[in-house]
Design a protein around this motif. Structure first.
Motif, PDB file in Angstrom:
ATOM      1  N   LEU A 213     -14.459 -10.647   3.676  1.00 37.10           N
ATOM      2  CA  LEU A 213     -14.631  -9.440   2.862  1.00 37.10           C
ATOM      3  C   LEU A 213     -13.739  -8.309   3.379  1.00 37.10           C
ATOM      4  N   GLN A 214     -13.805  -8.047   4.686  1.00 40.55           N
ATOM      5  CA  GLN A 214     -12.993  -6.982   5.266  1.00 40.55           C
ATOM      6  C   GLN A 214     -11.516  -7.263   5.082  1.00 40.55           C
ATOM      7  N   SER A 215     -11.122  -8.506   5.327  1.00 42.41           N
ATOM      8  CA  SER A 215      -9.707  -8.864   5.197  1.00 42.41           C
ATOM      9  C   SER A 215      -9.228  -8.669   3.766  1.00 42.41           C
ATOM     10  N   SER A 216     -10.035  -9.112   2.816  1.00 40.53           N
ATOM     11  CA  SER A 216      -9.643  -8.961   1.407  1.00 40.53           C
ATOM     12  C   SER A 216      -9.570  -7.494   1.013  1.00 40.53           C
ATOM     13  N   ALA A 217     -10.568  -6.702   1.431  1.00 38.22           N
ATOM     14  CA  ALA A 217     -10.563  -5.278   1.099  1.00 38.22           C
ATOM     15  C   ALA A 217      -9.373  -4.573   1.739  1.00 38.22           C
ATOM     16  N   MET A 218      -9.052  -4.900   2.994  1.00 41.28           N
ATOM     17  CA  MET A 218      -7.935  -4.247   3.666  1.00 41.28           C
ATOM     18  C   MET A 218      -6.603  -4.643   3.042  1.00 41.28           C
ATOM     19  N   LYS A 219      -6.520  -5.892   2.527  1.00 45.02           N
ATOM     20  CA  LYS A 219      -5.287  -6.316   1.832  1.00 45.02           C
ATOM     21  C   LYS A 219      -5.071  -5.480   0.580  1.00 45.02           C
ATOM     22  N   LEU A 220      -6.165  -5.213  -0.132  1.00 47.50           N
ATOM     23  CA  LEU A 220      -6.041  -4.391  -1.336  1.00 47.50           C
ATOM     24  C   LEU A 220      -5.585  -2.981  -0.981  1.00 47.50           C
ATOM     25  N   VAL A 221      -6.138  -2.406   0.081  1.00 48.17           N
ATOM     26  CA  VAL A 221      -5.725  -1.060   0.503  1.00 48.17           C
ATOM     27  C   VAL A 221      -4.267  -1.085   0.956  1.00 48.17           C
ATOM     28  N   HIS A 222      -3.880  -2.144   1.664  1.00 46.77           N
ATOM     29  CA  HIS A 222      -2.489  -2.287   2.098  1.00 46.77           C
ATOM     30  C   HIS A 222      -1.560  -2.337   0.891  1.00 46.77           C
ATOM     31  N   ASN A 223      -1.967  -3.092  -0.144  1.00 43.72           N
ATOM     32  CA  ASN A 223      -1.142  -3.161  -1.357  1.00 43.72           C
ATOM     33  C   ASN A 223      -1.042  -1.796  -2.027  1.00 43.72           C
ATOM     34  N   GLU A 224      -2.137  -1.042  -1.996  1.00 40.75           N
ATOM     35  CA  GLU A 224      -2.100   0.302  -2.595  1.00 40.75           C
ATOM     36  C   GLU A 224      -1.116   1.187  -1.838  1.00 40.75           C
ATOM     37  N   ARG A 225      -1.084   1.086  -0.509  1.00 40.97           N
ATOM     38  CA  ARG A 225      -0.127   1.875   0.271  1.00 40.97           C
ATOM     39  C   ARG A 225       1.306   1.514  -0.079  1.00 40.97           C
ATOM     40  N   ASN A 226       1.519   0.282  -0.492  1.00 45.03           N
ATOM     41  CA  ASN A 226       2.863  -0.152  -0.891  1.00 45.03           C
ATOM     42  C   ASN A 226       3.148   0.092  -2.366  1.00 45.03           C
ATOM     43  N   GLY A 227       2.237   0.767  -3.052  1.00 37.23           N
ATOM     44  CA  GLY A 227       2.480   1.160  -4.433  1.00 37.23           C
ATOM     45  C   GLY A 227       1.920   0.220  -5.482  1.00 37.23           C
ATOM     46  N   ALA A 292       5.616  12.336   7.305  1.00 36.95           N
ATOM     47  CA  ALA A 292       4.342  12.322   8.032  1.00 36.95           C
ATOM     48  C   ALA A 292       3.316  13.221   7.361  1.00 36.95           C
ATOM     49  N   ASP A 293       3.758  14.397   6.928  1.00 34.23           N
ATOM     50  CA  ASP A 293       2.827  15.325   6.275  1.00 34.23           C
ATOM     51  C   ASP A 293       2.294  14.731   4.974  1.00 34.23           C
ATOM     52  N   ALA A 294       3.189  14.118   4.188  1.00 33.02           N
ATOM     53  CA  ALA A 294       2.766  13.517   2.915  1.00 33.02           C
ATOM     54  C   ALA A 294       1.793  12.359   3.161  1.00 33.02           C
ATOM     55  N   LYS A 295       2.073  11.539   4.157  1.00 34.69           N
ATOM     56  CA  LYS A 295       1.199  10.390   4.432  1.00 34.69           C
ATOM     57  C   LYS A 295      -0.160  10.826   4.969  1.00 34.69           C
ATOM     58  N   LEU A 296      -0.188  11.884   5.755  1.00 32.22           N
ATOM     59  CA  LEU A 296      -1.468  12.377   6.257  1.00 32.22           C
ATOM     60  C   LEU A 296      -2.347  12.870   5.109  1.00 32.22           C
ATOM     61  N   ARG A 297      -1.738  13.605   4.178  1.00 30.01           N
ATOM     62  CA  ARG A 297      -2.517  14.075   3.029  1.00 30.01           C
ATOM     63  C   ARG A 297      -2.947  12.901   2.154  1.00 30.01           C
ATOM     64  N   GLU A 298      -2.043  11.945   1.995  1.00 26.29           N
ATOM     65  CA  GLU A 298      -2.350  10.777   1.168  1.00 26.29           C
ATOM     66  C   GLU A 298      -3.480   9.963   1.784  1.00 26.29           C
ATOM     67  N   GLU A 299      -3.433   9.728   3.080  1.00 25.11           N
ATOM     68  CA  GLU A 299      -4.474   8.940   3.734  1.00 25.11           C
ATOM     69  C   GLU A 299      -5.818   9.670   3.752  1.00 25.11           C
ATOM     70  N   GLU A 300      -5.774  10.982   3.850  1.00 23.54           N
ATOM     71  CA  GLU A 300      -7.022  11.744   3.822  1.00 23.54           C
ATOM     72  C   GLU A 300      -7.694  11.621   2.455  1.00 23.54           C
ATOM     73  N   GLN A 301      -6.892  11.700   1.390  1.00 23.16           N
ATOM     74  CA  GLN A 301      -7.445  11.532   0.048  1.00 23.16           C
ATOM     75  C   GLN A 301      -7.965  10.110  -0.150  1.00 23.16           C
ATOM     76  N   ARG A 302      -7.230   9.112   0.347  1.00 23.96           N
ATOM     77  CA  ARG A 302      -7.660   7.713   0.214  1.00 23.96           C
ATOM     78  C   ARG A 302      -8.943   7.473   1.011  1.00 23.96           C
ATOM     79  N   ALA A 303      -9.032   8.065   2.166  1.00 26.65           N
ATOM     80  CA  ALA A 303     -10.225   7.892   2.988  1.00 26.65           C
ATOM     81  C   ALA A 303     -11.454   8.500   2.328  1.00 26.65           C
ATOM     82  N   GLN A 304     -11.278   9.636   1.653  1.00 29.91           N
ATOM     83  CA  GLN A 304     -12.401  10.245   0.952  1.00 29.91           C
ATOM     84  C   GLN A 304     -12.914   9.349  -0.172  1.00 29.91           C
ATOM     85  N   LYS A 305     -12.052   8.463  -0.668  1.00 32.94           N
ATOM     86  CA  LYS A 305     -12.450   7.556  -1.744  1.00 32.94           C
ATOM     87  C   LYS A 305     -13.064   6.279  -1.191  1.00 32.94           C
ATOM     88  N   TYR A 306     -12.539   5.746  -0.101  1.00 30.91           N
ATOM     89  CA  TYR A 306     -12.946   4.433   0.373  1.00 30.91           C
ATOM     90  C   TYR A 306     -13.910   4.462   1.563  1.00 30.91           C
TER      91      TYR A 306
END
Length: 837
Positions: A213-227, A292-306
């Protein structure tokens, strides 16, 4: 068969709980007494009137243990239990019968509760195994997640409803199990059945497939980071199962935190540990900062969702991202800071500040050092570059300081949003600039055992006092400015004064200039003068200094009244009636005005010499027991000079008047320096200074006196240097000779002699010593005992509004106080001091 009978009793106390149980599911799948649930049918109809009336009757059961055993009743309970697990429709009678059967078995069968619990656990495990098979039948990641989430949500829903019929089981098992049941009625959080269901799910299915479950969920998040796009509800659903799965009432998020959160943070770190160095190497530091600034904001928004927002997971994830994206490359990024500050790249500095502000403790510190070094180096370089101008013109010096302060303040505002840490660095650097001695310095000599060798100090306080004088006295500069503009400039001076260490030097010069303005009556605005004194009080100047300045204004007003009375006194004397309009006296309090009691010898013109007894006689008639002391070096007057060209009124000091009157009866004679010394009785240094003012007045094209041989400074005069009246003296305006006019030869009114000035310098040092001793005793009286470090800290805090005592001065005064038994060292610790009463 049990025997039943219905009896009506007056008290509404139920003998058994059957008539008072919680409502259960209806035939259509809804819940009695609750709102309709989506997909489970409408709410059932209300009970008929006859059933409501029966609420007053209570069923009395006659006990028959054999008929209420677990083995007899479990076959009746199990079908309803399985229907509930499978979310099948349960009739009202089945729901209520389940309440009754559980209650009966647990209440009347001594071993019924453990048997019900064991059978219930077996059926739950069996149901979970079937769910596991349905989930594991999917091999593709997204299909697996969808299947798991669907099964979990159905099961978790039943975790809220299945424990309800087993209330008596909760009570029966209370104290017999290792669960953390609370005393009294069981709640949903500490329900034995709910805990059984969650623990069974955790042990049977979750523990076996959580890695997938964790591996599958993390793969989906990884794919989202790649667009890549996907259904975000899949990750959210997995997260929800982790959050709700824990049966630990004390830490409900334990399973989520130890598994999902940790896996999510680890996957994020792995992703950026690979991507960040590549981007930095390929695109450079400045582009990497934006990345780095863009990724920090992006990851913070993603973390608030997941991630679970209430658990602190978002903050943990952001901290981890900061460590990977910023902290690990901190030195490389900060290497660009000094260059950005130097080139004033505020946009890039904003971004750098935003990134480094996320790094705890050490992130901002190098930036503060870079800013402070830049401000100091730039300020000193600017001062050295314009040293020839600013050392001669106090107005340009102050304006240059203010321009630097505004420039640095704008940099802090634009680049660092006026962050208090950067404003402090600005203040520290500007303070170093203001108190620097590389451009010009002020020496305060001292003599005697109590004086340590003085470190040279900045001349800034003297120049600030001079600039205030320019703004406050009548001159071309102040005449061009409005009252509001003068006030604004004075406020700016006070801003710079805040950074001056030796404020006592500023006090000395400010008081001297005020004395000149009040004596010569050259103040541009008397109200502004008094306002300036109050502003000095507001910025923390010592109260005794401010009080002396205030007394000076009071003395001037009292002196005006005395002067008016003296003129009336002269008017009554017919022989001296004509003097009443040309004589003006100022009788002032020596304690507020003068530092020295020295009387400068001078041979006055006969008119003035005869006038002195008249003043003293008048004053004695008004005040007995007071003595007048004449300060001729602070006096001035106006004489008329007439020649073949015209008549000119000359404003001169008393010393200049004494020199010029030497030619009163010998207008065409040449007098040597030695002759003038004998005639005026002035000391050598004073006669030289006075003559230099009469032979080299900068604003005059024709001087009042001529001399030979020519010299470059007054010290080059010899006893045989000859001086004579310039009978061609005239005022020249716009290239034309004027026949009449008025000119001031006073220049800077000398308030004290060279000897008095040296005494005043020593007075400043002596006052510093006394202030230091006084402050040390004050601290010791309050503390009784104190260590050396704390004493120095508190001492500087007390004295900072006057001057900054050096460590050497503090040490010397401590030793002096110890020698004179005002204090002593602790016998066990020489760095601890004790007050001696």
């Amino acid at each position: 068969m049990p025997h039943w009978s219905l009896v009506r009793i007056p008290a509404p106390l139920p003998v058994c709980r059957f008539a008072r149980t919680q409502p259960g599911p209806s035939v259509c799948g809804g819940y009695y007494g609750s709102s309709p649930r989506p997909g489970l049918g409408p709410r059932p109809t209300h009970l008929p009137r006859s059933a409501r009336s029966a609420a007053f009757a209570h069923i009395v059961m006659l006990k028959d243990k054999n008929a209420l055993s677990f083995e007899d009743k479990w076959p009746q309970m199990r079908p309803t239990l399985l229907k509930l697990l499978r979310q099948m429709s349960v009739s009202r009678s089945e729901w209520q019968d389940l309440f009754w059967l559980v209650h009966s078995v647990c209440l009347w069968d001594e071993k019924g509760a453990p048997k019900v619990y064991a059978a219930l656990r077996e059926d739950i495990l069996d149901f979970i195994k079937q769910a596991q098979e349905r989930v594991l039948s999917h091999q593709e990641d997204q299909a697996l997640l969808k299947a798991y989430i669907a099964e979990w949500r159905k099961f978790f829903t039943q975790c809220s409803y299945l424990p309800k019929p087993f209330g008596q089981l909760e009570t029966a098992l209370q104290g017999k199990t290792t669960t953390s049941l609370q005393k009294g009625k069981p709640t949903e959080d500490n329900s034995v059945v709910r805990k059984l269901m969650l623990d069974s799910w955790n042990q049977s299915i979750f523990s076996n497939i959580k890695e997938r479950l964790q591996s599958s969920a993390m793969k989906l998040v990884h794919n989202e980071r790649n667009g890549e796009a996907f259904d975000s509800q899949l990750v959210i659903g997995v997260r929800e199962s982790y959050v709700n799965l824990s049966s630990n009432a004390e830490d409900k998020l334990q399973i989520y935190r130890e598994n999902f959160e940790r896996a999510y943070i680890d996957a994020t770190e792995q992703f950026y540990n690979l991507k960040a160095p590549e981007h930095l190497l390929e695109h450079g530091v400045q582009d990497y900062m934006r990345y780095a600034d863009a990724k920090l904001r992006e990851e913070e928004q993603r973390a608030q969702k997941y991630l679970e927002s209430s658990s602190g997971s978002v903050q943990n994830l952001v901290k981890s991202c900061v460590d990977v994206l910023v902290t690990s490359n901190k030195e490389t990024i900060l290497a660009e800071c000094a260059g950005m500050i130097k080139t004033n790249e505020t946009d890039k500095l904003q971004l750098l500040f935003k990134l480094m502000d996320r790094v705890p403790d050490s992130g901002i510190l190098p930036m503060l050092h870079d800013l402070e070094d830049h401000i100091y180096q730039t300020g000193i370089a600017d001062m050295i570059e314009s040293a020839d101008v600013i050392t001669q013109d106090c107005e340009k010096y102050v304006e240059r300081l203010l321009e630097l302060f505004r420039r640095f303040s704008l940099l802090v505002h634009d680049a660092f949003h006026d962050d208090p840490r950067f404003m402090t660095s600005r203040d520290m650097a500007f303070k170093r600039v203001v108190n620097d001695t590389s451009v010009f310095r002020l020496e305060l000599p001292g003599r005697g055992r109590m004086y340590s060798r003085v470190v040279p100090e900045s001349k800034c306080p003297e120049l600030l006092a001079n600039y205030c004088d320019i703004l406050l006295r009548k001159n071309p500069v102040s005449k061009k400015l409005t009252s509001d503009e003068i006030e604004a400039k004075l406020r700016e001076v006070l801003l710079v004064l805040k950074y001056v260490q030796n404020k006592d030097v500023f006090m000395r010069y400010a008081k001297g200039h005020l004395t000149r303005r009040l004596i010569l009556e050259t103040s541009a605005d008397s109200e502004m003068e008094e306002n300036m004194v109050e502003w000095l009080r507001e910025v923390g100047m010592p109260a005794d200094f401010i009080n002396k300045l205030s007394r000076m204004f009071q003395d001037v007003k009292v002196s005006e009244d005395l002067n008016s009375q003296f003129k009336d006194y002269l008017s009554m004397n017919l022989e001296k009636h004509n003097l009443s309009d040309i004589i003006s006296i100022k009788i002032l309090n020596q304690g507020a005005w003068a530092k020295s009691n020295e009387r400068q010898p001078v041979s006055l013109p006969r008119e003035l010499e005869d006038f002195i007894p008249e003043v003293e006689e008048f004053y004695k008639s008004k005040h007995s027991g007071r003595k007048l002391q004449w300060h001729h070096h602070m006096s001035n007057g106006t004489i008329t000079f007439a020649n073949n060209i015209g008549k000119f009124d000359l404003e001169v000091t008393t010393f200049q008047m004494a020199v010029l009157f030497c030619w009163e009866n010998r207008r065409h004679d040449r007098l040597t320096l030695d002759n003038l010394k004998l005639a005026t009785e002035l000391p050598d240094s004073e006669i030289r200074r006075t003559l230099w003012g009469l032979v080299s007045m900068a604003k005059l094209k024709r001087q009042i006196l001529m001399y030979e041989p020519q010299v470059s400074k007054p010290n080059d005069f010899t006893d045989n240097t000859q001086f004579w009246i310039n009978h061609e003296f005239a005022m020249i305006k716009n290239g034309k000779v004027q026949k009449r006019g008025k000119v001031s030869l006073i220049g800077r009114l000398q308030l004290c002699t060279d000897k008095a000035k040296e005494e005043e310098n020593e007075g400043i040092m002596q006052l510093r010593i006394f202030r230091t001793q006084e402050a040390i005793i004050k601290i010791l009286k309050m503390r009784k005992r104190i260590n050396n470090a704390q004493l120095q800290t508190e001492l500087v805090d007390i004295l900072k509004n006057m001057f900054l005592p050096s460590k050497k001065m503090i040490k010397e005064q401590i030793e002096w106080l110890i020698e004179n038994k005002y204090m002593k060292r602790d016998d066990d610790n020489i760095n601890t001091f004790i007050y001696m009463a």
